[in-house]
Write a protein that holds these residues in place. Structure first.
Motif, PDB file in Angstrom:
ATOM      1  N   THR A 105       7.587 -28.589   5.884  1.00 57.03           N
ATOM      2  CA  THR A 105       8.037 -29.911   5.891  1.00 57.03           C
ATOM      3  C   THR A 105       8.488 -30.209   4.518  1.00 57.03           C
ATOM      4  N   THR A 106       9.850 -30.413   4.228  1.00 55.95           N
ATOM      5  CA  THR A 106      10.160 -30.712   2.914  1.00 55.95           C
ATOM      6  C   THR A 106      10.841 -32.159   2.934  1.00 55.95           C
ATOM      7  N   ASN A 107      11.118 -32.757   1.668  1.00 56.71           N
ATOM      8  CA  ASN A 107      11.891 -33.907   1.395  1.00 56.71           C
ATOM      9  C   ASN A 107      13.317 -33.655   0.864  1.00 56.71           C
ATOM     10  N   TRP A 108      14.195 -32.990   1.546  1.00 54.93           N
ATOM     11  CA  TRP A 108      15.388 -32.628   1.247  1.00 54.93           C
ATOM     12  C   TRP A 108      16.423 -33.785   1.636  1.00 54.93           C
ATOM     13  N   LEU A 109      17.020 -34.572   0.952  1.00 56.61           N
ATOM     14  CA  LEU A 109      17.897 -35.579   1.208  1.00 56.61           C
ATOM     15  C   LEU A 109      17.088 -36.850   2.015  1.00 56.61           C
TER      16      LEU A 109
END
Lengths: 246, 246
Positions: free
Chosen positions: A178-182
């Motif tokens: 899980t990433t916080n990309w955009l």
């Protein structure tokens, strides 16, 4: 069904401002190397999985493809695609790639850019692509590089000497990241390079080319902010053939 | 000529104390997975490049190989090899792999363990191996994994949270890396995975299998000191076929 982050309003607002969305293929630094893997589209039936705004399908049609089908899960994306829902150039279908039924023995070229790393059910899709290709047909695709997707904290940090390093860990532990990309909570599937290759071989493909893509030294000279991208490749590009490559 | 660190007295003294040298294949944790890639040696002509103490050649002969040839650059290594210079089991040749002339159309299986990453002239050797194989013959080899060889400082460090991470950098910058492994100034050649695969494909091989090897969760349970090895794989294993794999 795969997460469809592209229909998230916040994500989409940021996403359409990326150079590769504003400028199309000219704003896509790996396009030249990806394009070199694609057989001549002239007279072919061409499928683009995760087609987004349809830049590559448009290119294929300009190169003389007989038909181009673009598939994407995102309504928002497709609504911005060139000529959506269909024009003389390209036919678009909105569908989840995890369950989309591909026609048998239909396409000469299947293409996909930066899409497969969102899919949990990739082996099933790859087998479907194999069946959907004509003999000798090619699958060309890119994904985020496994070195890029692996870390718990996927951001460059400084080592004791003040040099930026990529904090690799958990490379062999495959699964969701899980990433916080955009936007918050974008879920990607981390797979090793070996797993991508093995999925292809087990589906019956012959591996024809593999590129661990980062900017060339010339591209870094033009865009110095890309220097770190040579420390760990952002993209993995592959070409696989139905049948023998020779 | 390739650097021959094995004939360095300091290096060798340390080297022969490694579990894999003391215990042979039983002390080689990746052996089981590597072995699974090797076709049945029964009745074959088997070549082991960088054979060291000759453990694998001995295994091949026990499995019924018709002939086994072991080649190594190091006189010290070979002098310790089982039955050196020759016995009913294996023939040994001391030679630099960068210039060794392989016979044409001779071997059914070519094997190499943790040797190729020392060689600058690998493409020439791989082409020679291709010619030396019989049709349908297999090359099975392992190297230090490119993620392992890439960094300027190839040692785990702690991140801000106190977790050990592998400080990856310069992955796409191929070439020599000087490390202090067992002795000062051991020179290895860093290549990307894509480069290893491309060398094989350009020589005419069909890629048949690829494993990014780290200990399994079971192996880590037995040997907890190996836990970090799952964060970045230490070894890369490949199998390639002369001709089509199908």
């Amino acid at each position: 069904m795969a997460q469809n982050v592209y229909d998230n309003q916040d994500f989409f607002k940021e996403y359409i401002q990326l150079p590769r969305q504003v400028e199309g293929l000219d704003g896509t630094p790996e396009w030249q190397d990806l394009q070199a893997l694609i057989p001549n589209p002239k007279g072919t039936n061409f499928l683009d999985l995760g087609c987004g705004f349809g830049w590559v399908g448009r290119w294929a049609r300009e190169e003389g493809a007989e038909s181009v089908l673009g598939v994407d899960v995102s309504e928002k994306m497709l609504s911005k695609a060139v000529g959506f829902p269909t024009d003389s150039c390209v036919t678009y279908v909105q569908a989840d790639l995890e369950s989309f039924e591909l026609p048998i023995n239909k396409f000469d070229i299947v293409f996909s850019s930066l899409t497969f790393h969102y899919l949990k059910g990739l082996p099933v899709l790859i087998s479907g692509i194999y069946r959907s290709l004509t003999p000798g047909g090619a699958l060309v695709f890119s994904v985020e590089h496994p070195i890029f997707t692996a870390p718990r904290n996927a951001k460059f940090i400084e080592d004791a000497e003040g040099q930026s390093i990529w904090p690799l860990d958990s490379y062999l532990s495959e699964g969701s990241r899980t990433t916080n990309w955009l936007a918050e909570g974008v879920i990607k599937q981390h797979r090793t390079i070996a797993t991508y290759v093995t999925i292809l071989l087990e589906a019956g493909f012959t591996l024809s080319a593999i590129i661990e893509w980062g900017p060339s030294l010339e591209q870094v000279k033009e865009s110095p902010q890309w220097a770190d991208e040579r420390k760990r490749p952002p993209f993995l590009l592959m070409k696989a053939i139905k049948g023998n490559s020779s």
